[in-house]
Design a protein around this motif. Structure first.
Motif, mmCIF file in Angstrom:
data_model
loop_
_atom_site.group_PDB
_atom_site.id
_atom_site.type_symbol
_atom_site.label_atom_id
_atom_site.label_comp_id
_atom_site.label_asym_id
_atom_site.label_seq_id
_atom_site.Cartn_x
_atom_site.Cartn_y
_atom_site.Cartn_z
ATOM 1 N N ASP A 20 0.853 -1.197 0.000
ATOM 2 C CA ASP A 20 0.000 0.000 0.000
ATOM 3 C C ASP A 20 0.883 1.239 0.000
ATOM 4 O O ASP A 20 2.109 1.151 0.026
ATOM 5 C CB ASP A 20 -0.955 0.008 1.209
ATOM 6 C CG ASP A 20 -0.213 -0.076 2.543
ATOM 7 O OD1 ASP A 20 0.864 0.552 2.659
ATOM 8 O OD2 ASP A 20 -0.697 -0.749 3.460
ATOM 9 N N LEU A 21 0.241 2.394 -0.027
ATOM 10 C CA LEU A 21 0.961 3.667 0.090
ATOM 11 C C LEU A 21 0.371 4.458 1.247
ATOM 12 O O LEU A 21 -0.014 5.619 1.115
ATOM 13 C CB LEU A 21 0.882 4.470 -1.210
ATOM 14 C CG LEU A 21 1.733 3.968 -2.367
ATOM 15 C CD1 LEU A 21 1.650 4.907 -3.553
ATOM 16 C CD2 LEU A 21 3.189 3.777 -1.963
ATOM 17 N N ASN A 22 0.259 3.808 2.402
ATOM 18 C CA ASN A 22 -0.174 4.495 3.601
ATOM 19 C C ASN A 22 1.038 5.079 4.316
ATOM 20 O O ASN A 22 2.174 4.903 3.885
ATOM 21 C CB ASN A 22 -0.928 3.529 4.525
ATOM 22 C CG ASN A 22 -2.325 3.240 4.008
ATOM 23 O OD1 ASN A 22 -2.929 4.067 3.331
ATOM 24 N ND2 ASN A 22 -2.834 2.063 4.292
ATOM 25 N N VAL A 23 0.795 5.772 5.417
ATOM 26 C CA VAL A 23 1.880 6.402 6.149
ATOM 27 C C VAL A 23 2.905 5.345 6.549
ATOM 28 O O VAL A 23 2.578 4.305 7.113
ATOM 29 C CB VAL A 23 1.335 7.117 7.408
ATOM 30 C CG1 VAL A 23 2.475 7.666 8.237
ATOM 31 C CG2 VAL A 23 0.386 8.234 7.002
ATOM 32 N N GLY A 24 4.150 5.594 6.246
ATOM 33 C CA GLY A 24 5.202 4.663 6.616
ATOM 34 C C GLY A 24 6.482 4.977 5.865
ATOM 35 O O GLY A 24 6.454 5.408 4.709
ATOM 36 N N GLY A 25 7.611 4.777 6.549
ATOM 37 C CA GLY A 25 8.899 5.078 5.951
ATOM 38 C C GLY A 25 9.211 4.230 4.736
ATOM 39 O O GLY A 25 9.809 4.707 3.764
ATOM 40 N N ALA A 26 8.804 2.944 4.769
ATOM 41 C CA ALA A 26 9.121 2.046 3.654
ATOM 42 C C ALA A 26 8.473 2.527 2.363
ATOM 43 O O ALA A 26 9.098 2.560 1.298
ATOM 44 C CB ALA A 26 8.666 0.624 3.981
ATOM 45 N N GLN A 27 7.190 2.918 2.441
ATOM 46 C CA GLN A 27 6.476 3.368 1.252
ATOM 47 C C GLN A 27 6.997 4.724 0.775
ATOM 48 O O GLN A 27 7.085 4.968 -0.433
ATOM 49 C CB GLN A 27 4.975 3.452 1.534
ATOM 50 C CG GLN A 27 4.280 2.120 1.702
ATOM 51 C CD GLN A 27 4.530 1.490 3.068
ATOM 52 O OE1 GLN A 27 5.042 2.141 3.973
ATOM 53 N NE2 GLN A 27 4.152 0.236 3.217
ATOM 54 N N LYS A 28 7.359 5.578 1.718
ATOM 55 C CA LYS A 28 7.881 6.885 1.329
ATOM 56 C C LYS A 28 9.220 6.732 0.617
ATOM 57 O O LYS A 28 9.489 7.407 -0.394
ATOM 58 C CB LYS A 28 8.027 7.779 2.559
ATOM 59 C CG LYS A 28 8.409 9.212 2.215
ATOM 60 C CD LYS A 28 8.366 10.102 3.440
ATOM 61 C CE LYS A 28 8.634 11.559 3.064
ATOM 62 N NZ LYS A 28 8.585 12.437 4.249
ATOM 63 N N SER A 29 10.081 5.855 1.130
ATOM 64 C CA SER A 29 11.380 5.658 0.493
ATOM 65 C C SER A 29 11.213 5.058 -0.896
ATOM 66 O O SER A 29 11.983 5.369 -1.815
ATOM 67 C CB SER A 29 12.270 4.762 1.360
ATOM 68 O OG SER A 29 11.737 3.451 1.475
ATOM 69 N N LEU A 30 10.193 4.199 -1.078
ATOM 70 C CA LEU A 30 9.931 3.633 -2.402
ATOM 71 C C LEU A 30 9.552 4.731 -3.391
ATOM 72 O O LEU A 30 10.069 4.775 -4.520
ATOM 73 C CB LEU A 30 8.815 2.591 -2.310
ATOM 74 C CG LEU A 30 8.283 2.058 -3.645
ATOM 75 C CD1 LEU A 30 9.387 1.397 -4.460
ATOM 76 C CD2 LEU A 30 7.129 1.082 -3.411
ATOM 77 N N CYS A 31 8.644 5.618 -2.984
ATOM 78 C CA CYS A 31 8.225 6.696 -3.892
ATOM 79 C C CYS A 31 9.377 7.653 -4.192
ATOM 80 O O CYS A 31 9.501 8.151 -5.323
ATOM 81 C CB CYS A 31 7.042 7.445 -3.292
ATOM 82 S SG CYS A 31 5.521 6.454 -3.240
ATOM 83 N N ASN A 32 10.225 7.914 -3.207
ATOM 84 C CA ASN A 32 11.411 8.733 -3.468
ATOM 85 C C ASN A 32 12.310 8.057 -4.501
ATOM 86 O O ASN A 32 12.849 8.711 -5.400
ATOM 87 C CB ASN A 32 12.198 8.950 -2.174
ATOM 88 C CG ASN A 32 11.510 9.908 -1.211
ATOM 89 O OD1 ASN A 32 10.634 10.670 -1.622
ATOM 90 N ND2 ASN A 32 11.889 9.873 0.043
ATOM 91 N N LEU A 33 12.459 6.737 -4.375
ATOM 92 C CA LEU A 33 13.285 5.988 -5.326
ATOM 93 C C LEU A 33 12.699 6.058 -6.733
ATOM 94 O O LEU A 33 13.443 6.192 -7.723
ATOM 95 C CB LEU A 33 13.394 4.537 -4.865
ATOM 96 C CG LEU A 33 14.170 3.588 -5.776
ATOM 97 C CD1 LEU A 33 15.623 4.024 -5.913
ATOM 98 C CD2 LEU A 33 14.088 2.151 -5.242
ATOM 99 N N MET A 34 11.367 5.975 -6.841
ATOM 100 C CA MET A 34 10.707 6.049 -8.142
ATOM 101 C C MET A 34 11.092 7.333 -8.888
ATOM 102 O O MET A 34 11.301 7.336 -10.100
ATOM 103 C CB MET A 34 9.183 6.031 -7.980
ATOM 104 C CG MET A 34 8.573 4.754 -7.440
ATOM 105 S SD MET A 34 8.592 3.377 -8.602
ATOM 106 C CE MET A 34 9.992 2.484 -7.930
ATOM 107 N N ARG A 35 11.163 8.444 -8.133
ATOM 108 C CA ARG A 35 11.466 9.729 -8.763
ATOM 109 C C ARG A 35 12.884 9.767 -9.324
ATOM 110 O O ARG A 35 13.150 10.430 -10.325
ATOM 111 C CB ARG A 35 11.304 10.865 -7.744
ATOM 112 C CG ARG A 35 9.899 11.036 -7.221
ATOM 113 C CD ARG A 35 9.801 12.257 -6.307
ATOM 114 N NE ARG A 35 8.506 12.276 -5.644
ATOM 115 C CZ ARG A 35 8.284 11.799 -4.432
ATOM 116 N NH1 ARG A 35 9.277 11.269 -3.745
ATOM 117 N NH2 ARG A 35 7.082 11.841 -3.895
#
Length: 559
Positions: free
Chosen positions: A191-206
């Motif tokens: 999912d893309l809920n609040v959490g460091g793992a998901q945030k780091s993934l989206c940063n990596l995507m960019r």
């Protein structure tokens, strides 16, 4: 069934047995792995199709002809039973492999089959279909069975997933590696809920497109923080949930469809449930598509063990089977993997955007007496220690003096309402909330919320490479934490903060470390400079993206 399409294998009889079996057990399907492109194969295939139609069955739905798959025995653990109706055999290699894989085997009494022993049910080929049906039914799981067998609902759930595996496995096994886009990587996340793992993934995507990698993002669950998608306008983002076919079967089909549509050379799991991962990896085993799992460290292995505990989970897949089907595992910090896998093991820490100068967005002034706590208040975060730490800070400041304040950004998770109730009744023990303890609730912009803090407090039982501490360090905010997971690579005592042992010390000792940073401006300034330098050198987003790009390209033989 495994074997080339040939009259010797007596597949016509197997189809008629299936037709009778379906009268009593309608969910059964017949899967045949074997080539049909030479000899009598085309005639045999046509005969199977005609027989199936006459008996009310359909090839492609009730009977799956997968063709010749390399290393076909690797698929045996996903079957409930192995069937061999051969007219003659020496000693069937396929039957022997089924026995080794602990798959119940029902075979014709011909040749040397009796040498396979008691683990195989042998039936004279002249026996009527009802004898074969009875033998097969005995080894199939039923709703009445208990113990290691799952309920009928779960069997149906898993059965859907298994049924959808075979057509996709056949499809991907025939793919020419030259037809794949080796720069295309499909990332699958929960999912893309609040959490460091998901945030780091989206940063990596960019950042990945700058390295030559073209990512696609598939989200299985909720997109609870739309701001995470900011800056991903040019990257395909697909929501896997669908109203027409939700659940395991739909999820597997959609992931495979994306791989096929974009001709992806690699698939990367990023926080995905074990059953979905294992089935997808099983499908892709004979294909040239590379499979990578990003893990926060040892937690991966404990999570896999929990999901596969309890014997038969309906798939006969196991944690070790899954791990050895991977081409690579990525740990988010340097850690000794507790198991050996045939693929590569990489250590790639999370990255963070490091400002060019301290507090750049609005040139925020530091509030040295503000201590930030950032993250969900779950049992693993030691929230019960916060009131006592706040009171110890008041004691250190002395009566009538301003005490450092603890500001908490993050709420009690919806899955832990009992924790919130216990926090109020037991932890506070009837006392009022300390005047220097503030709860601000969850925020989608934690880095902005903590940007004026003098230091960050981060206590946890399980960590990979935490983003909260990285974001604080990148802003020049020292961190006080306990040594769990990869925290020790970020927080270095008297260099970037204070690091306690894995088990946090008493609140009095934690408060003393916080108080020193809050009140000693020279010490805090030195920690702040070191924090920014460390994140620039070891935890930048550029470094994270480059390391992942090197991994994907190396698996494709391009690096």
């Amino acid at each position: 069934m495994i074997g080339r399409l040939d009259a010797q294998k007596n597949y016509i009889r197997a189809v008629s047995i299936l037709a009778d079996l379906r009268k009593e057990t309608p969910d059964c399907i017949l899967v045949i792995i074997g080539p049909w492109s030479f000899g009598d194969g085309p005639k045999c295939k046509d005969a199977i199709t005609r027989t199936a139609k006459r008996l009310g069955l359909e090839v492609g739905i009730d009977i799956l002809l997968l063709g010749g798959l390399p290393n076909a025995s690797r698929y045996l653990p996903a079957f409930d039973a192995f069937l061999n109706t051969s007219l003659w055999e020496g000693l069937s290699m396929a039957c022997m492999e089924a026995v080794v894989a602990k798959v119940p085997c029902i075979a014709s009494l011909v040749g040397g089959q009796k040498e396979l022993g008691k683990d195989v049910t042998l039936i004279d080929i002249a026996e009527p279909n009802r004898t074969w049906v009875s033998a097969i039914k005995k080894v199939l799981p039923t709703s009445e069975e208990t113990g290691t067998q799952k309920s009928r609902n779960l069997l149906g759930y898993i059965g859907d997933g298994l049924a959808v595996q075979w057509p996709w496995a056949s499809h991907f096994s025939a793919i020419d590696e030259c037809s794949l886009r080796k720069d295309k990587v499909l990332f699958v996340t929960l999912d893309l809920n609040v959490g460091g793992a998901q945030k780091s993934l989206c940063n990596l995507m960019r950042e990945l497109p700058r390295t030559g990698i073209s990512p696609i993002l598939a989200v299985n669950g909720k997109i609870g923080v739309p701001s995470y998608l900011s800056g991903l306008d040019d990257i395909p983002v697909v929501h896997l949930a669908g109203s027409d076919d939700s659940g395991l079967r739909g999820r597997i089909s959609r992931i495979c469809s994306l791989l096929d549509r974009y001709k992806c050379g690699s698939l990367c799991f990023w926080n995905v449930d074990a059953l979905t991962k294992s089935m997808i990896a099983n499908i892709l085993a004979p294909s040239p598509i590379r499979v990578i799992d990003v893990s926060p460290g040892p937690m991966l292995y404990s999570e896999l063990s929990e999901e596969f505990t309890g014997g038969d989970n309906g798939t006969s897949l196991s944690a070790s089977y899954y791990l050895n089907s991977l081409d690579a595992i990525v740990n988010k910090y340097h850690v000794e993997s507790p198991v050996q896998i045939k693929g590569q093991t990489w250590s790639i820490p999370n990255g963070v955007y490091v400002p060019d100068c301290l507090r750049p967005p609005a040139k925020i002034q530091t509030n040295p007496f503000k201590i930030a706590v950032c993250g969900r208040l779950s049992p693993s975060k030691y929230p019960e220690l916060l009131p006592d730490i706040a009171r110890e800070l008041q004691t250190l400041a002395g009566e009538g003096q301003k005490a450092p304040e603890i500001h908490v950004y993050g709420g009690f998770h919806k899955h832990h309402p009992h924790l919130a109730r216990r926090f109020i009744s037991d932890v506070l023990d009837g006392q009022s909330v300390p005047e220097n303890l503030f709860f601000h609730g969850p925020t989608d912009f934690p880095q902005l919320a903590i940007s004026d803090a003098g230091c960050l407090l981060m206590l946890s039982k399980d960590q990979g490479c935490p983003n909260a501490s990285l974001e604080a360090l990148s802003l020049g905010i020292p961190v006080v934490a306990n040594a769990t997971g990869g925290v020790g690579e970020q927080v270095i005592t008297d260099v970037t903060g204070t690091l306690f042992p894995e088990a946090p010390p008493p609140p009095k000792d934690i408060a003393a470390a916080l108080y020193r940073i809050c009140t000693d401006s020279e010490f805090r300034s030195r920690l702040s400079e070191n924090a920014i330098l460390l994140t620039r050198q070891k935890f930048s987003m550029e470094s994270m993206a480059t390391n992942y790009a090197n991994l994907f390209l190396s698996l494709q033989g391009l690096y």
